[in-house]
Structures are given as C-alpha cells and as structure tokens.
Design a protein around this motif. Structure first.
Motif, PDB file in Angstrom:
ATOM      1  N   GLY A 195     -38.532 -53.885   3.293  1.00 33.01           N
ATOM      2  CA  GLY A 195     -38.105 -52.664   3.962  1.00 33.01           C
ATOM      3  C   GLY A 195     -39.070 -51.530   3.672  1.00 33.01           C
ATOM      4  O   GLY A 195     -39.964 -51.637   2.810  1.00 33.01           O
ATOM      5  N   GLU A 196     -38.883 -50.423   4.379  1.00 33.74           N
ATOM      6  CA  GLU A 196     -39.801 -49.296   4.242  1.00 33.74           C
ATOM      7  C   GLU A 196     -39.823 -48.720   2.827  1.00 33.74           C
ATOM      8  O   GLU A 196     -40.852 -48.224   2.367  1.00 33.74           O
ATOM      9  CB  GLU A 196     -39.419 -48.190   5.234  1.00 33.74           C
ATOM     10  N   SER A 197     -38.697 -48.792   2.133  1.00 33.64           N
ATOM     11  CA  SER A 197     -38.615 -48.188   0.798  1.00 33.64           C
ATOM     12  C   SER A 197     -39.019 -49.153  -0.319  1.00 33.64           C
ATOM     13  O   SER A 197     -38.978 -48.793  -1.502  1.00 33.64           O
ATOM     14  CB  SER A 197     -37.196 -47.676   0.540  1.00 33.64           C
ATOM     15  N   ALA A 198     -39.430 -50.368   0.043  1.00 34.74           N
ATOM     16  CA  ALA A 198     -39.766 -51.363  -0.983  1.00 34.74           C
ATOM     17  C   ALA A 198     -41.017 -50.977  -1.770  1.00 34.74           C
ATOM     18  O   ALA A 198     -41.121 -51.251  -2.974  1.00 34.74           O
ATOM     19  CB  ALA A 198     -39.953 -52.738  -0.330  1.00 34.74           C
ATOM     20  N   ARG A 199     -41.979 -50.341  -1.102  1.00 31.86           N
ATOM     21  CA  ARG A 199     -43.256 -50.010  -1.770  1.00 31.86           C
ATOM     22  C   ARG A 199     -43.016 -49.141  -3.010  1.00 31.86           C
ATOM     23  O   ARG A 199     -43.631 -49.366  -4.063  1.00 31.86           O
ATOM     24  CB  ARG A 199     -44.186 -49.286  -0.792  1.00 31.86           C
ATOM     25  N   ALA A 200     -42.127 -48.145  -2.897  1.00 29.76           N
ATOM     26  CA  ALA A 200     -41.876 -47.247  -4.027  1.00 29.76           C
ATOM     27  C   ALA A 200     -41.305 -48.004  -5.219  1.00 29.76           C
ATOM     28  O   ALA A 200     -41.601 -47.687  -6.381  1.00 29.76           O
ATOM     29  CB  ALA A 200     -40.939 -46.127  -3.597  1.00 29.76           C
ATOM     30  N   VAL A 201     -40.482 -49.018  -4.949  1.00 27.40           N
ATOM     31  CA  VAL A 201     -39.913 -49.816  -6.037  1.00 27.40           C
ATOM     32  C   VAL A 201     -40.992 -50.678  -6.678  1.00 27.40           C
ATOM     33  O   VAL A 201     -41.099 -50.777  -7.911  1.00 27.40           O
ATOM     34  CB  VAL A 201     -38.760 -50.697  -5.515  1.00 27.40           C
ATOM     35  N   LEU A 202     -41.808 -51.307  -5.844  1.00 28.89           N
ATOM     36  CA  LEU A 202     -42.871 -52.164  -6.371  1.00 28.89           C
ATOM     37  C   LEU A 202     -43.870 -51.381  -7.219  1.00 28.89           C
ATOM     38  O   LEU A 202     -44.416 -51.894  -8.203  1.00 28.89           O
ATOM     39  CB  LEU A 202     -43.596 -52.859  -5.213  1.00 28.89           C
ATOM     40  N   LYS A 203     -44.080 -50.122  -6.871  1.00 27.06           N
ATOM     41  CA  LYS A 203     -45.024 -49.284  -7.614  1.00 27.06           C
ATOM     42  C   LYS A 203     -44.379 -48.616  -8.815  1.00 27.06           C
ATOM     43  O   LYS A 203     -45.045 -47.871  -9.558  1.00 27.06           O
ATOM     44  CB  LYS A 203     -45.608 -48.215  -6.680  1.00 27.06           C
ATOM     45  N   GLY A 204     -43.086 -48.872  -9.036  1.00 28.12           N
ATOM     46  CA  GLY A 204     -42.400 -48.303 -10.183  1.00 28.12           C
ATOM     47  C   GLY A 204     -42.024 -46.850 -10.024  1.00 28.12           C
ATOM     48  O   GLY A 204     -41.697 -46.170 -11.011  1.00 28.12           O
ATOM     49  N   GLU A 205     -42.002 -46.350  -8.802  1.00 24.10           N
ATOM     50  CA  GLU A 205     -41.678 -44.944  -8.551  1.00 24.10           C
ATOM     51  C   GLU A 205     -40.169 -44.714  -8.376  1.00 24.10           C
ATOM     52  O   GLU A 205     -39.707 -43.585  -8.442  1.00 24.10           O
ATOM     53  CB  GLU A 205     -42.410 -44.453  -7.296  1.00 24.10           C
ATOM     54  N   THR A 206     -39.435 -45.798  -8.144  1.00 28.67           N
ATOM     55  CA  THR A 206     -37.995 -45.686  -7.907  1.00 28.67           C
ATOM     56  C   THR A 206     -37.253 -46.669  -8.799  1.00 28.67           C
ATOM     57  O   THR A 206     -37.645 -47.834  -8.930  1.00 28.67           O
ATOM     58  CB  THR A 206     -37.659 -45.997  -6.433  1.00 28.67           C
ATOM     59  N   GLN A 207     -36.180 -46.185  -9.421  1.00 26.87           N
ATOM     60  CA  GLN A 207     -35.341 -47.050 -10.247  1.00 26.87           C
ATOM     61  C   GLN A 207     -34.183 -47.587  -9.402  1.00 26.87           C
ATOM     62  O   GLN A 207     -33.627 -46.869  -8.581  1.00 26.87           O
ATOM     63  CB  GLN A 207     -34.793 -46.265 -11.434  1.00 26.87           C
ATOM     64  N   ILE A 208     -33.842 -48.834  -9.595  1.00 27.83           N
ATOM     65  CA  ILE A 208     -32.786 -49.480  -8.820  1.00 27.83           C
ATOM     66  C   ILE A 208     -31.612 -49.833  -9.729  1.00 27.83           C
ATOM     67  O   ILE A 208     -31.770 -50.546 -10.731  1.00 27.83           O
ATOM     68  CB  ILE A 208     -33.306 -50.768  -8.129  1.00 27.83           C
ATOM     69  N   THR A 209     -30.433 -49.320  -9.373  1.00 32.50           N
ATOM     70  CA  THR A 209     -29.206 -49.648 -10.100  1.00 32.50           C
ATOM     71  C   THR A 209     -28.397 -50.638  -9.270  1.00 32.50           C
ATOM     72  O   THR A 209     -28.148 -50.411  -8.083  1.00 32.50           O
ATOM     73  CB  THR A 209     -28.365 -48.386 -10.354  1.00 32.50           C
ATOM     74  N   LEU A 210     -27.989 -51.744  -9.882  1.00 35.28           N
ATOM     75  CA  LEU A 210     -27.251 -52.789  -9.175  1.00 35.28           C
ATOM     76  C   LEU A 210     -25.889 -53.018  -9.822  1.00 35.28           C
ATOM     77  O   LEU A 210     -25.681 -52.698 -10.998  1.00 35.28           O
ATOM     78  CB  LEU A 210     -28.051 -54.100  -9.199  1.00 35.28           C
TER      79      LEU A 210
END
Length: 617
Positions: free
Chosen positions: A500-515
C-alpha cells in the motif's frame, strides 16, 4: 399532540412517545415533508402510522406506505388490524380478486392505511387509481433503496420522485435505518426532498452486544456461542439468524446445527419456493427457531424477539452489517451480534468487488465501505464507537461490546510488519509475480515447499525470518496490515498482495505499527461464558412463582390465539406486554388498560380472555 397521544394510547397502547417521534409526527401531520433516520427498533413505524391516522381522520385521505418488503407489509397490516386500524396491502401475494377488493376499498375511502410495493405503485393503472383517491400522506419506507451507493439499491425506487410531481400537496415521509452521509444526500436528491426537514435519531442500539472473533472452525465456534449464550437448561433455545454467503454453506450449517439438537432451518433463493415460504412462516410464528440464510432473508421481518444475529462470513459493508445485526433485539431487550471473521473473508469480498460488473466509481465506493468494516473488525477500541462514527455520530465507549468487556492486548508489531511487507516486496522482485498471504506465511516461516522452491523464494532474504511465529499469528498480522492499508489485495490477482501507499514509511522505520494480540481460544462448547447475556430469562427476571405461573399461562393462551388468527404470536402481544401482564396480574379491564401495549381494540377483543387465563392459574 393531544390527538396524536390519544391515538398512541387508544390504538397502540403506549402512554408516551420516544425520542423525536412526537416532533416528527407533528411535522408530518401538519403537512410537512421529512427524511427520518432512525435505527431498527427505534419506532419508525409509528412516525408514519400515526400521522396517516391523524390525517385520514381529519378528512385528508388514506395513508399510502411504499415498502419493498412483503413480509414486513404482512406483519404490519396484521398488527394494525389487530389494533383496530383499517389497513390493507397490495402486492404480488394477492389474487386478482383480492387486489380488486382492496382497490375498491381504497376508492371508497374505507382504508386508513394501505401498504403497496413500489413496482405496483409505479404502474400507470395504480397511478390513475391514486388520482381518483384522497391521499393523506406518502410514507417511503427503506428509503436507502433509492441510492445507488446504498447497500440495497432497488431501481424501481428511483421513480418515486413522481409522487412529488403528481401529488405536490401530499406530504411525504422517507424513512431508513441505515444511511451514511453520501446515501442521505442521494435520498434527498432522488426523492426531491431538498426542502424537507431531516430528523436524525441516535443510531445506537445499546441493547445489542457486538462481538467479533477470529475464525478457527467457524461452525464449531458458532455452536459454542449459541450453547453458551442462548441455550436454556431445559434444552430450548432462543430465536436467531445465522448469515452465510453461499447457498451451500447455508444448507451445510443448518444441517450441522440440526445434527447438534438445535431447531435450525435453511433459507436461500435457490430453494423450492414453497419450502422457503414454509421455513419463513415457521420462523415468524414459532419460538426458538434458528434461521440459517443468505442475506436474501430478514429484510422486513418484524419479529421482535430475535435474540442473536450471527455472521459466518464478512458482510459487504458497514451498512449491511448494521442492518442485518439490527434484526436482533427489536423489543429492546438484550441481544447479541456475533461474527467470525478471517483473512479469507477479506480476500473473498475484495474479489467479489473486483469481478463485479460495476463501474470503477462503484468499485471504489464498495472498497471504501468494505475497508470501513475491516476497521471495525480489527479495532482495539470500542466496537460501538466505531459503528456510530461511521454514521457521523460521536459516542463514548459503551462497556457492552467484546472490546470493552475484555479489552484486547496490543503490541508493537513494527518489526513483524516490516518482515511481512519486505516479504511481499522480495518475492515479487524475485519472480515478477505477486502472491497471497498463505504463500507469504510459508516463506516467512521457512517452509521449503515445492511451490516455494519452484519460484526461488527459498533464496530470498525473508525466507525463514518469521519462524518464531505460528501460522495463525502471521495470518492475523497480514489481516491487520490489510485493514491498516499497508497491504492491498491485487485487482483480479486471486488474493495476491501488493504494498500500500503507506508501506514505505513502515519499511523505512518512520512509522510505528501497533497490532492486536490474538484472542485466546473460546470456551468449549456448552460452557456458559462469564458475561453471558442471559437472554433466556430476561422476560421473567425478578418474577416470583405466581408471576412465572401467570407468564406460562399467558404464553399458552397467546400461542393458541395466534394460531386461531393465523398470525405470529408477537402480533397478538409482544413478550414485554405479556411479561407486564404476568407481573401486575390485573383483575379488571380498567387495570389492564394501563399495561403498555394494550390499546382499546385489543382490550375489547382479548381483555376477558386474559382475565380468564390469569384466573385459571
């Protein structure tokens, strides 16, 4: 309002209006147009029935109710007739002679309320008939059917704007239980209600407990839920509806529940019409019947004591889910909305959208509606807050849904999200082909299957890096990444995953994901949960032995009376009215008149029989 209150008491047996009912009734009775959004069980019917009676008795003419739902028309007319209202229906179930008799009554002014299907209403013959009739009000029920963006679009509803064009002096009231802002706008546009008042009641159904579980043998989970929440010690069980996506699944599930000793019936459009109608009649008229059905069943079923609605497959939209679950607990007593949901449901619904014949605009809207429902399934917050927010209503956590009662644990899933997203990218890069979640899980867990080796995915950097997590844990992670929009399902790609469009930020460590953490396994079949709703005893809660004996005698009388009249038991009296009779045990007609739900006609018709039933205890 004094005349409206008199009708409320004398005809329907209630002493006060609820919510905005009084305001709506006054507006329509005075000749105003309006759009009413009110949840199922909120009292929509009274909002057009009482103005229709007021205007008919003031000499304006018959109230015409447009409804696409044959079962609802029949139930409403039966209930109105029992209450002493001169009501009739015109739809495809009538013979030619019966329809002609209704039309003669309409022309002669003998009807107070007439229910008519939209297909019949729009015929030139019926339009001419209306031209020769005095009409007090037009009520357009299930008004969301007019919207192409709604969950139940009916092409014939688009033509209903002709009512305003041909009968501009007749007030119109359009009503629906489920419509987001886009659907509301189209209702106003299609029905020419730009100058109408809009009444929006709270969409909250506080008596319904929402619960969504991860699929793990959904059929067994369903049985566990029913036995834990809706089975009495004597082996009887509550009425409920179970929705499945396919006809085969409907039949298999009904057969399975029956084999487990439950009174379950199947219902879908592919069945013999006679059998289907028989099953529907049994569900309406008998207590303790579970209907397993496709979504073709349920619209217009006015049965008030459905104690649970269960979904074994994901609905198409939040509107669909809310309308279907809204068929539970119409009597205001506690009810359950239960759903089992898994990654396969998401893939299946996405595929159905992609393979549909709709244009791109409709596909985008359908995808957005499905995404909103996925957000409900995966939220760690209050389910009710999420549902109400979809309908533009702010609320506080309810304390009566699964996530409020047992808040799910959350965890920092950034590392695992990066693994999953990287795996999707690496496998596609290695093979120039996209794959689904099951394949991704095999790669991450290091399962060197023939297919993995064939595509060379045992050589990618993500092979085996997630071996410490189980298959079910990885499926839960992928499901949540899709719900968060980090992964999307490829159009026409048989469940293949894309970033998805927002995946890049996660892969680069710019976004934290809470599950969300995976829920623990449910209780074994038959174990009653600690927070069971106890719906089997709600009507008799707090009753002493005398009241319980009254309750049983009154139920027996109601069953026999309903059978004699050929109507469902709840058309005679709702359980709430019967329970109040059992508790108060009135010894005179005057005392009985004070019981909610007993109007003048029912008092005259049944009062002596009720006194006799109570005296026999």
């Amino acid at each position: 309002m004094s005349r409206a209150l008199a009708i409320l008491k004398d005809v329907f047996g209630y002493h006060a209006f609820r919510g905005r009912q009084a305001e709506i009734i006054d507006h329509v009775a005075e000749g105003g147009d309006c759009l009413v959004l009110m949840p199922t069980g909120g009292g929509k019917s009274l909002c057009y029935q009482i103005p229709a009676l007021l205007r008919q008795r003031a000499g304006h003419g018959t109230g015409i109710v447009v409804s696409p739902l044959i079962a609802l028309m029949q139930d409403q007319v039966a209930a109105l007739s029992e209450a002493g209202v001169r009501a009739a229906v015109l739809n495809s179930t009538l013979s030619g002679a019966e329809a002609s008799a209704v039309e003669r009554d309409l022309l002669a002014g003998r009807l107070e309320i007439l229910y008519v299907a939209p297909e019949r209403l729009m015929t030139p013959r019926f339009q001419d008939l209306l031209e020769r009739t005095r009409i007090g009000v037009f009520a357009i029920d299930e008004a969301h059917c007019v919207s192409q963006w709604g969950h139940d679009f009916r092409p014939e509803y688009i033509q209903l704007s002709v009512l305003h064009e041909r009968f501009p002096q007749v007030p119109r009231i359009a009503l629906t239980a489920t419509a987001d802002s886009v659907t509301r706008e189209e209702i106003v546009e299609r029905l020419a209600l730009q100058d109408a008042r809009v009444f929006i009641s709270s969409f909250d159904r506080p008596n319904i407990r929402y619960r969504i579980v991860e699929k793990d043998n959904a059929r067994q989970q369903l049985l566990t839920f029913i036995k834990a929440e809706h089975l009495a010690a004597d082996g009887t069980h509550d009425s409920g509806i179970v929705y499945c996506l396919s006809r085969k699944k409907v039949e298999d599930t009904a057969s399975y529940l029956s084999s487990q000793g439950l009174n379950a019936l199947a219902y879908h459009a592919g069945m013999d019409a006679g059998v289907r109608q028989h099953h529907q009649a049994r569900f309406r008229e008998e207590e303790g019947v579970i209907m397993v059905a496709t979504i073709a069943f349920g619209m217009g079923i006015d049965k008030p004591d459905v104690r649970f609605v269960a979904h074994l497959d994901l609905p198409k939209s939040m509107e669909g889910y809310y309308q279907e679950t809204g068929r539970a607990g119409r009597d205001g007593l506690p009810a359950n909305a239960w759903m089992a949901y898994g990654l396969g449901d998401v893939v299946q619904q996405k595929r159905m959208i992609d393979e549909s014949e709709a244009d791109d605009a409709h596909k985008r809207v359908s995808s957005a509606k499905l995404d909103a429902l996925l957000g409900l399934c995966e939220t760690a917050g209050c389910r009710r807050v999420r549902i109400l927010a979809y309908f533009d209503e702010a609320s506080e956590p309810c304390g009566n849904c699964d996530t409020c009662l047992e808040p799910p644990a959350t965890w920092d899933g950034t590392r695992e999200a990066q693994m999953a997203l990287s795996c999707v990218y690496r496998t596609a890069q290695a093979s120039r082909v996209h794959f689904g979640a099951t394949h991704m899980v095999d790669v991450l867990r290091g399962n060197a299957s023939e297919k993995i080796r064939q595509w060379g995915h045992d050589k990618v950097s993500t092979f085996g890096i997630g071996a410490d997590r189980s298959v079910s844990e990885w499926h839960a992670i992928f499901r949540q990444l899709i719900a968060h929009g980090l992964l999307v399902i490829d159009h026409g790609g048989h469940g293949a995953l894309l970033l998805g469009e927002s995946a890049r930020a996660v892969l680069k460590g710019e976004t934290q994901i809470t599950l969300r953490r995976q829920a623990s396994k449910p209780a074994k079949s038959g174990e009653r949960t600690a927070r069971g709703t106890g719906t089997r005893t709600d009507h008799t809660a707090g009753m002493d032995e005398d009241a319980l004996a009254n309750w049983e005698a009154l139920r027996k009388w109601r069953t026999e009376t309903a059978r004699e009249h050929g109507v469902p038991a709840y058309v005679i009296f709702h359980d709430a009215t019967l329970a109040e009779l059992a508790r108060s045990a009135p010894d005179s007609l005057t005392a009985m008149a004070e019981v909610p739900g007993i109007g003048a006609a029912k008092l005259e018709r049944y009062g002596d029989a009720i006194l006799e039933a109570l005296a026999s205890v």
